[in-house]
Write a protein that holds these residues in place. Structure first.
Motif, mmCIF file in Angstrom:
data_model
loop_
_atom_site.group_PDB
_atom_site.id
_atom_site.type_symbol
_atom_site.label_atom_id
_atom_site.label_comp_id
_atom_site.label_asym_id
_atom_site.label_seq_id
_atom_site.Cartn_x
_atom_site.Cartn_y
_atom_site.Cartn_z
ATOM 1 N N ALA A 172 -19.703 -22.440 -28.422
ATOM 2 C CA ALA A 172 -19.060 -23.166 -29.518
ATOM 3 C C ALA A 172 -17.592 -23.454 -29.215
ATOM 4 O O ALA A 172 -17.094 -24.555 -29.476
ATOM 5 C CB ALA A 172 -19.196 -22.375 -30.817
ATOM 6 N N ASP A 173 -16.884 -22.486 -28.658
ATOM 7 C CA ASP A 173 -15.464 -22.693 -28.358
ATOM 8 C C ASP A 173 -15.280 -23.755 -27.277
ATOM 9 O O ASP A 173 -14.333 -24.559 -27.342
ATOM 10 C CB ASP A 173 -14.813 -21.384 -27.922
ATOM 11 N N ASP A 174 -16.154 -23.758 -26.285
ATOM 12 C CA ASP A 174 -16.051 -24.753 -25.224
ATOM 13 C C ASP A 174 -16.359 -26.157 -25.750
ATOM 14 O O ASP A 174 -15.746 -27.139 -25.317
ATOM 15 C CB ASP A 174 -17.020 -24.422 -24.078
ATOM 16 N N PHE A 175 -17.301 -26.249 -26.678
ATOM 17 C CA PHE A 175 -17.599 -27.545 -27.290
ATOM 18 C C PHE A 175 -16.399 -28.056 -28.075
ATOM 19 O O PHE A 175 -16.019 -29.230 -27.992
ATOM 20 C CB PHE A 175 -18.801 -27.422 -28.222
ATOM 21 N N ALA A 176 -15.771 -27.177 -28.853
ATOM 22 C CA ALA A 176 -14.697 -27.597 -29.753
ATOM 23 C C ALA A 176 -13.375 -27.850 -29.027
ATOM 24 O O ALA A 176 -12.526 -28.592 -29.534
ATOM 25 C CB ALA A 176 -14.492 -26.529 -30.840
ATOM 26 N N GLN A 177 -13.201 -27.255 -27.858
ATOM 27 C CA GLN A 177 -11.893 -27.320 -27.206
ATOM 28 C C GLN A 177 -11.392 -28.739 -26.955
ATOM 29 O O GLN A 177 -10.240 -29.057 -27.315
ATOM 30 C CB GLN A 177 -11.930 -26.544 -25.883
ATOM 31 N N PRO A 178 -12.149 -29.642 -26.320
ATOM 32 C CA PRO A 178 -11.600 -30.983 -26.087
ATOM 33 C C PRO A 178 -11.352 -31.753 -27.370
ATOM 34 O O PRO A 178 -10.420 -32.565 -27.442
ATOM 35 C CB PRO A 178 -12.671 -31.666 -25.223
ATOM 36 N N ILE A 179 -12.152 -31.516 -28.383
ATOM 37 C CA ILE A 179 -11.954 -32.192 -29.666
ATOM 38 C C ILE A 179 -10.638 -31.744 -30.283
ATOM 39 O O ILE A 179 -9.812 -32.566 -30.713
ATOM 40 C CB ILE A 179 -13.131 -31.901 -30.614
ATOM 41 N N SER A 180 -10.420 -30.432 -30.288
ATOM 42 C CA SER A 180 -9.177 -29.892 -30.833
ATOM 43 C C SER A 180 -7.971 -30.366 -30.029
ATOM 44 O O SER A 180 -6.957 -30.783 -30.594
ATOM 45 C CB SER A 180 -9.239 -28.361 -30.827
ATOM 46 N N ASN A 181 -8.080 -30.315 -28.695
ATOM 47 C CA ASN A 181 -6.955 -30.724 -27.854
ATOM 48 C C ASN A 181 -6.617 -32.199 -28.022
ATOM 49 O O ASN A 181 -5.441 -32.577 -28.097
ATOM 50 C CB ASN A 181 -7.264 -30.428 -26.391
ATOM 51 N N ALA A 182 -7.643 -33.043 -28.060
ATOM 52 C CA ALA A 182 -7.408 -34.483 -28.191
ATOM 53 C C ALA A 182 -6.708 -34.808 -29.499
ATOM 54 O O ALA A 182 -5.711 -35.550 -29.527
ATOM 55 C CB ALA A 182 -8.733 -35.249 -28.096
ATOM 56 N N VAL A 183 -7.229 -34.253 -30.589
ATOM 57 C CA VAL A 183 -6.643 -34.543 -31.895
ATOM 58 C C VAL A 183 -5.241 -33.938 -31.996
ATOM 59 O O VAL A 183 -4.301 -34.580 -32.485
ATOM 60 C CB VAL A 183 -7.552 -34.005 -33.019
ATOM 61 N N GLY A 218 -25.105 -33.952 -21.538
ATOM 62 C CA GLY A 218 -24.394 -32.928 -20.799
ATOM 63 C C GLY A 218 -22.894 -33.012 -20.806
ATOM 64 O O GLY A 218 -22.233 -32.365 -19.990
ATOM 65 N N LEU A 219 -22.302 -33.772 -21.723
ATOM 66 C CA LEU A 219 -20.853 -33.943 -21.738
ATOM 67 C C LEU A 219 -20.141 -32.983 -22.684
ATOM 68 O O LEU A 219 -18.924 -33.048 -22.828
ATOM 69 C CB LEU A 219 -20.494 -35.383 -22.116
ATOM 70 N N GLY A 220 -20.881 -32.115 -23.324
ATOM 71 C CA GLY A 220 -20.244 -31.181 -24.246
ATOM 72 C C GLY A 220 -19.523 -31.925 -25.357
ATOM 73 O O GLY A 220 -20.054 -32.867 -25.955
ATOM 74 N N GLY A 221 -18.274 -31.552 -25.614
ATOM 75 C CA GLY A 221 -17.520 -32.189 -26.695
ATOM 76 C C GLY A 221 -16.651 -33.346 -26.258
ATOM 77 O O GLY A 221 -15.893 -33.877 -27.082
ATOM 78 N N PHE A 222 -16.762 -33.771 -24.998
ATOM 79 C CA PHE A 222 -15.830 -34.789 -24.493
ATOM 80 C C PHE A 222 -15.949 -36.122 -25.224
ATOM 81 O O PHE A 222 -14.964 -36.680 -25.696
ATOM 82 C CB PHE A 222 -16.037 -34.989 -22.999
#
Length: 318
Positions: A172-183, A218-222
């Motif tokens: 879950a943390d790996d999925f959310a990380q790019p979303i959080s970082n981008a925003v 396979g791109l996760g949250g990207f």
């Protein structure tokens, strides 16, 4: 400072999703160390005004007929300026007459871009900045505004530290990380610049990557991060427009020059990018720089809350 440079925005657009699926997981997973701190180190190139005017198309002594560059006299902030795309944009902005402030997390990469600009007659400054750190971003932007007296352009090109795995397998943390970082990074850098743009009743916020209907497994949250970034762009454009501030996203179908030569499956990715284009060519770094300079100029003064598509037809607008 230690840690992974957040300027690897070489592959930060949906047209390069397959490239990210094969290469980006390794590259961006290293970016999880995003809380590193560092002092704001500023280095300045010598101002070579006469040569800058010559190369930027500005007026010369004895030649009053030559027009100034499209960004003459403007101040531009570029985050992720040490990467290929950030560097290309910075060089073009400087060639068009802007004074560019290059931000990133690896001084040596910023210095190379600044040196190129200085040798070509432009003016560039560098600063080590973590674009996910609120204190560092605010200090950087306020420092530039104090020195330059205005902020005309801000362009954020950092990567998001994404981990690429299927959704049924990713933490879950790996999925959310790019979303959080981008925003977070686009919120911080835009807000910091907007404080000054609002007072001067003008400014341009540029984003890179964009959204779209296409994705890959396979791109996760990207890809979700790119969609979130576009939602934020729309919100900023709505709230800043009344003060004369424009917010625009650039999207490409993939920039082949940015794909590392050692990347696994590179030849296949190159063929796919070329095959997807409706033209007999794909976008280049030079194209990105030229289009970014046009968007940031007064010539595009009526464009805001929009995506500018330079994918050679690979990404169909929707």
């Amino acid at each position: 400072m230690a840690g992974t440079e957040y300027t690897a925005s070489d592959v930060l657009n949906p047209g390069q999703l397959r490239a990210l699926a094969t290469h980006g997981a390794q590259e961006h997973s290293e970016g999880t160390h995003h809380n590193l701190r560092g002092g704001l180190a500023m280095a300045t190139n010598a101002d070579r005004t006469n040569r800058a005017n010559q190369l930027n198309g500005g007026p010369q002594e004895g030649d009053e007929s030559r027009p100034a560059g499209a960004l003459q006299g403007k101040t531009a902030l570029i985050y992720g300026a040490g990467g290929p795309i950030g560097g290309a944009v910075a060089r073009t902005f400087a060639a068009e007459g802007a004074t560019v402030y290059l931000a990133g997390r690896t001084q040596s990469r910023l210095d190379k871009v600044a040196r190129d600009i200085g040798e070509a007659g432009g003016t560039a400054h560098t600063a080590v900045v973590d674009a996910l750190d609120e204190t560092q971003v605010d200090a950087f932007v306020d420092g530039v505004a104090k020195k330059a007296k205005r902020i005309d352009i801000t362009f954020n090109l950092i990567s998001y530290g994404d981990v690429q795995q299927p959704l049924m397998e990713i933490a879950a943390d790996d999925f959310a990380q790019p979303i959080s970082n981008a925003v977070r990074t686009h919120f911080l850098t835009t807000r910091a610049a907007a404080r000054h743009m609002i007072r001067q009743r003008s400014g341009v916020v540029l984003m890179f990557g964009g959204s779209g209907p296409q994705t890959l497994p396979g791109l996760g949250g990207f890809k979700v991060a790119l969609d979130a970034m576009e939602g934020l762009r729309r919100q900023w454009a709505t709230e800043l427009g009344k003060d004369g501030v424009r917010v625009v996203t650039m999207v490409t179908g993939g920039i082949i020059e940015t794909l590392p030569w050692q990347m696994e499956g590179r030849e296949e990715v190159v063929r796919e990018i070329a095959a997807a284009a409706h033209l007999n060519r794909t976008a280049t770094l030079e194209d990105v720089g030229n289009v970014a300079a046009w968007i940031a100029s007064d010539r595009a003064g009526a464009i805001t809350d929009a995506t500018v598509n330079l994918s050679s037809g690979a990404i169909v607008d929707y």
